[in-house]
Design a protein around this motif. Structure first.
Motif, PDB file in Angstrom:
ATOM      1  N   MET A   3       0.824  -1.206   0.000  1.00 34.22           N
ATOM      2  CA  MET A   3       0.000   0.000   0.000  1.00 34.22           C
ATOM      3  C   MET A   3       0.864   1.264   0.000  1.00 34.22           C
ATOM      4  SD  MET A   3      -3.270   0.643  -0.028  1.00 34.22           S
ATOM      5  CE  MET A   3      -4.374   2.021   0.200  1.00 34.22           C
ATOM      6  N   ALA A   4       1.911   1.220   0.836  1.00 34.09           N
ATOM      7  CA  ALA A   4       2.816   2.368   0.901  1.00 34.09           C
ATOM      8  C   ALA A   4       3.526   2.569  -0.431  1.00 34.09           C
ATOM      9  CB  ALA A   4       3.840   2.163   2.021  1.00 34.09           C
ATOM     10  N   GLN A   5       3.870   1.444  -1.076  1.00 33.09           N
ATOM     11  CA  GLN A   5       4.535   1.517  -2.378  1.00 33.09           C
ATOM     12  C   GLN A   5       3.635   2.185  -3.407  1.00 33.09           C
ATOM     13  OE1 GLN A   5       7.608   0.786  -3.101  1.00 33.09           O
ATOM     14  NE2 GLN A   5       7.489   1.137  -5.305  1.00 33.09           N
ATOM     15  N   GLU A   6       2.344   1.811  -3.395  1.00 27.27           N
ATOM     16  CA  GLU A   6       1.384   2.407  -4.336  1.00 27.27           C
ATOM     17  C   GLU A   6       1.252   3.905  -4.101  1.00 27.27           C
ATOM     18  OE1 GLU A   6      -2.326   0.403  -4.102  1.00 27.27           O
ATOM     19  OE2 GLU A   6      -1.547  -1.520  -4.829  1.00 27.27           O
ATOM     20  N   HIS A   7       1.229   4.290  -2.826  1.00 28.24           N
ATOM     21  CA  HIS A   7       1.134   5.709  -2.489  1.00 28.24           C
ATOM     22  C   HIS A   7       2.354   6.474  -3.002  1.00 28.24           C
ATOM     23  CE1 HIS A   7       0.214   9.357  -0.236  1.00 28.24           C
ATOM     24  NE2 HIS A   7       1.453   9.334   0.238  1.00 28.24           N
ATOM     25  N   THR A   8       3.532   5.872  -2.826  1.00 30.50           N
ATOM     26  CA  THR A   8       4.777   6.511  -3.276  1.00 30.50           C
ATOM     27  C   THR A   8       4.782   6.687  -4.788  1.00 30.50           C
ATOM     28  OG1 THR A   8       5.988   5.541  -1.424  1.00 30.50           O
ATOM     29  CG2 THR A   8       7.282   6.326  -3.285  1.00 30.50           C
ATOM     30  N   VAL A   9       4.355   5.645  -5.496  1.00 25.59           N
ATOM     31  CA  VAL A   9       4.314   5.721  -6.960  1.00 25.59           C
ATOM     32  C   VAL A   9       3.325   6.794  -7.415  1.00 25.59           C
ATOM     33  CG1 VAL A   9       3.648   4.476  -9.053  1.00 25.59           C
ATOM     34  CG2 VAL A   9       5.029   3.337  -7.308  1.00 25.59           C
ATOM     35  N   LYS A  10       2.167   6.843  -6.766  1.00 23.77           N
ATOM     36  CA  LYS A  10       1.156   7.838  -7.123  1.00 23.77           C
ATOM     37  C   LYS A  10       1.684   9.256  -6.876  1.00 23.77           C
ATOM     38  CE  LYS A  10      -3.585   9.330  -6.215  1.00 23.77           C
ATOM     39  NZ  LYS A  10      -4.813   9.147  -5.387  1.00 23.77           N
ATOM     40  N   ALA A  11       2.337   9.447  -5.744  1.00 31.96           N
ATOM     41  CA  ALA A  11       2.892  10.759  -5.403  1.00 31.96           C
ATOM     42  C   ALA A  11       3.962  11.165  -6.407  1.00 31.96           C
ATOM     43  CB  ALA A  11       3.467  10.739  -3.987  1.00 31.96           C
ATOM     44  N   PHE A  12       4.781  10.198  -6.801  1.00 25.81           N
ATOM     45  CA  PHE A  12       5.820  10.483  -7.795  1.00 25.81           C
ATOM     46  C   PHE A  12       5.196  10.881  -9.122  1.00 25.81           C
ATOM     47  CE2 PHE A  12       8.559   9.076 -11.286  1.00 25.81           C
ATOM     48  CZ  PHE A  12       9.700   9.818 -11.010  1.00 25.81           C
ATOM     49  N   ASP A  13       4.190  10.132  -9.567  1.00 15.90           N
ATOM     50  CA  ASP A  13       3.513  10.455 -10.834  1.00 15.90           C
ATOM     51  C   ASP A  13       2.887  11.837 -10.796  1.00 15.90           C
ATOM     52  OD1 ASP A  13       4.210   8.015 -11.871  1.00 15.90           O
ATOM     53  OD2 ASP A  13       2.265   7.061 -11.500  1.00 15.90           O
ATOM     54  N   GLU A  14       2.322  12.193  -9.651  1.00 16.70           N
ATOM     55  CA  GLU A  14       1.724  13.525  -9.513  1.00 16.70           C
ATOM     56  C   GLU A  14       2.788  14.614  -9.603  1.00 16.70           C
ATOM     57  OE1 GLU A  14      -0.310  13.274  -5.802  1.00 16.70           O
ATOM     58  OE2 GLU A  14      -2.088  12.287  -6.653  1.00 16.70           O
ATOM     59  N   ASP A  15       3.938  14.354  -9.001  1.00 14.93           N
ATOM     60  CA  ASP A  15       5.036  15.327  -9.056  1.00 14.93           C
ATOM     61  C   ASP A  15       5.544  15.502 -10.494  1.00 14.93           C
ATOM     62  OD1 ASP A  15       5.004  15.918  -6.389  1.00 14.93           O
ATOM     63  OD2 ASP A  15       6.658  14.592  -5.844  1.00 14.93           O
ATOM     64  N   ILE A  16       5.695  14.404 -11.210  1.00 14.10           N
ATOM     65  CA  ILE A  16       6.168  14.467 -12.596  1.00 14.10           C
ATOM     66  C   ILE A  16       5.159  15.193 -13.476  1.00 14.10           C
ATOM     67  CG2 ILE A  16       6.602  13.077 -14.671  1.00 14.10           C
ATOM     68  CD1 ILE A  16       8.983  13.115 -12.875  1.00 14.10           C
ATOM     69  N   THR A  17       3.875  14.908 -13.265  1.00 11.40           N
ATOM     70  CA  THR A  17       2.821  15.596 -14.026  1.00 11.40           C
ATOM     71  C   THR A  17       2.854  17.091 -13.752  1.00 11.40           C
ATOM     72  OG1 THR A  17       1.395  13.635 -13.990  1.00 11.40           O
ATOM     73  CG2 THR A  17       0.336  15.745 -14.424  1.00 11.40           C
ATOM     74  N   ARG A  18       3.045  17.449 -12.502  1.00 11.81           N
ATOM     75  CA  ARG A  18       3.136  18.867 -12.124  1.00 11.81           C
ATOM     76  C   ARG A  18       4.355  19.516 -12.779  1.00 11.81           C
ATOM     77  NH1 ARG A  18       1.070  23.657 -11.260  1.00 11.81           N
ATOM     78  NH2 ARG A  18       2.142  24.881  -9.675  1.00 11.81           N
ATOM     79  N   LEU A  19       5.464  18.800 -12.763  1.00 10.49           N
ATOM     80  CA  LEU A  19       6.692  19.318 -13.366  1.00 10.49           C
ATOM     81  C   LEU A  19       6.499  19.563 -14.859  1.00 10.49           C
ATOM     82  CD1 LEU A  19       9.677  19.952 -12.643  1.00 10.49           C
ATOM     83  CD2 LEU A  19      10.227  17.620 -13.348  1.00 10.49           C
ATOM     84  N   ARG A  20       5.898  18.617 -15.542  1.00  9.08           N
ATOM     85  CA  ARG A  20       5.636  18.780 -16.980  1.00  9.08           C
ATOM     86  C   ARG A  20       4.711  19.959 -17.247  1.00  9.08           C
ATOM     87  NH1 ARG A  20       4.384  12.412 -18.379  1.00  9.08           N
ATOM     88  NH2 ARG A  20       6.555  11.685 -18.471  1.00  9.08           N
ATOM     89  N   GLY A  21       3.714  20.105 -16.379  1.00  9.57           N
ATOM     90  CA  GLY A  21       2.777  21.214 -16.548  1.00  9.57           C
ATOM     91  C   GLY A  21       3.442  22.571 -16.392  1.00  9.57           C
ATOM     92  N   LEU A  22       4.334  22.676 -15.428  1.00  9.63           N
ATOM     93  CA  LEU A  22       5.050  23.938 -15.212  1.00  9.63           C
ATOM     94  C   LEU A  22       5.963  24.264 -16.388  1.00  9.63           C
ATOM     95  CD1 LEU A  22       5.976  23.519 -11.435  1.00  9.63           C
ATOM     96  CD2 LEU A  22       4.359  25.178 -12.397  1.00  9.63           C
ATOM     97  N   ILE A  23       6.645  23.241 -16.915  1.00 11.40           N
ATOM     98  CA  ILE A  23       7.506  23.443 -18.076  1.00 11.40           C
ATOM     99  C   ILE A  23       6.677  23.906 -19.269  1.00 11.40           C
ATOM    100  CG2 ILE A  23       8.900  22.250 -19.815  1.00 11.40           C
ATOM    101  CD1 ILE A  23      10.562  22.753 -17.440  1.00 11.40           C
ATOM    102  N   ALA A  24       5.528  23.271 -19.477  1.00  6.58           N
ATOM    103  CA  ALA A  24       4.654  23.642 -20.592  1.00  6.58           C
ATOM    104  C   ALA A  24       4.171  25.080 -20.455  1.00  6.58           C
ATOM    105  CB  ALA A  24       3.457  22.692 -20.661  1.00  6.58           C
ATOM    106  N   GLU A  25       3.794  25.472 -19.236  1.00  5.27           N
ATOM    107  CA  GLU A  25       3.336  26.846 -18.997  1.00  5.27           C
ATOM    108  C   GLU A  25       4.455  27.846 -19.266  1.00  5.27           C
ATOM    109  OE1 GLU A  25       1.339  29.607 -15.442  1.00  5.27           O
ATOM    110  OE2 GLU A  25       1.866  27.505 -15.050  1.00  5.27           O
ATOM    111  N   MET A  26       5.638  27.519 -18.796  1.00  3.79           N
ATOM    112  CA  MET A  26       6.790  28.396 -18.981  1.00  3.79           C
ATOM    113  C   MET A  26       7.125  28.531 -20.469  1.00  3.79           C
ATOM    114  SD  MET A  26      10.448  28.059 -17.032  1.00  3.79           S
ATOM    115  CE  MET A  26      11.583  29.448 -16.951  1.00  3.79           C
ATOM    116  N   GLY A  27       7.096  27.403 -21.194  1.00  8.79           N
ATOM    117  CA  GLY A  27       7.378  27.443 -22.624  1.00  8.79           C
ATOM    118  C   GLY A  27       6.347  28.253 -23.383  1.00  8.79           C
TER     119      GLY A  27
END
Length: 227
Positions: A1-25
């Motif tokens: 369960m903890a592993q799933e939470h970690t993976v989900k949190a990581f995916d959310e962070d990567i999605t956020r990072l991509r979104g910020l890059i797209a906005e900046m571009g």
């Protein structure tokens, strides 16, 4: 369960990072387009808007830096994921510079006098259009992790360089024939140089996108062999 939470949190962070890059571009692309429009029309309000919005680009870079460092520190990404985070960190710095070049062009736009007398004013928008398309395409390549599109962006820089060479020769000739216009001609030369640098920086981003997607570097030699 903890592993799933970690993976989900990581995916959310990567999605956020991509979104910020797209906005900046997107903001960097708009800055170039509106700065060139301000130059052509002599629109001071438009130029001032470009200059003011540069602070937003700077703020996005700082936010991306913080997020990327947090991802590396807390999520310990590996392989493809680590390459993407590092690429995003570097790309943010390059996009900030592209925003600065747009701001520089906006400032120069208000210093050009008798703009209708300058033939390069018909060439600079065409040059800027290609550079703007490079920025747009490289952001698309980043979002899609598309190494083929990234390579095409690298090739497009040759067109921007050819425009710059033509504009440079034209402006030098104009200054020699019309000494009274040297100040305005010098501003246009500065504008052309900034557009040329935007093309160079879009190429740098394309090389980072290629590396993030493939794990290999897109060198001039490799590009010739593959192309």
């Amino acid at each position: 369960m903890a592993q799933e939470h970690t993976v989900k949190a990581f995916d959310e962070d990567i999605t956020r990072l991509r979104g910020l890059i797209a906005e900046m571009g997107g903001l960097a692309e708009v800055a170039l387009n509106e700065a060139i429009e301000a130059l052509i029309k002599g629109n001071e309000q438009l130029a001032n808007g470009v200059i003011a919005r540069d602070k937003k680009i700077d703020a996005l870079e700082a936010e991306i830096d913080r997020l990327a460092v947090r991802i590396i520190a807390l999520r310990a990404p590996m392989a493809d994921d680590l390459r993407e985070v590092i690429a995003a960190l570097k790309i943010a710095g390059v996009l900030e510079r592209i925003g600065d070049y747009g701001k520089n062009i906006a400032k120069s736009a208000m210093r050009v006098e008798n703009r209708r007398k300058f033939e390069p004013l018909t060439l600079i928008p065409a040059m800027a259009e290609i550079a703007g398309e490079m920025v747009h395409d490289v952001m698309t390549a980043f979002a899609a992790r598309d190494p083929v599109l990234a390579r095409e962006v690298v090739h497009a820089d040759e067109k921007v360089d050819a425009f710059y060479d033509s504009i440079f020769r034209n402006l030098v000739s104009h200054m020699m024939e019309n000494p009274a216009s040297i100040t305005s001609a010098a501003e246009l030369l500065f504008v052309a140089r900034n557009v040329e640098r935007i093309g160079d920086h879009a190429t740098n981003v394309a090389e980072m996108v290629y590396f993030a997607a493939t794990g290999t570097y897109l060198t001039d030699r490799d590009d010739r062999q593959e192309g």
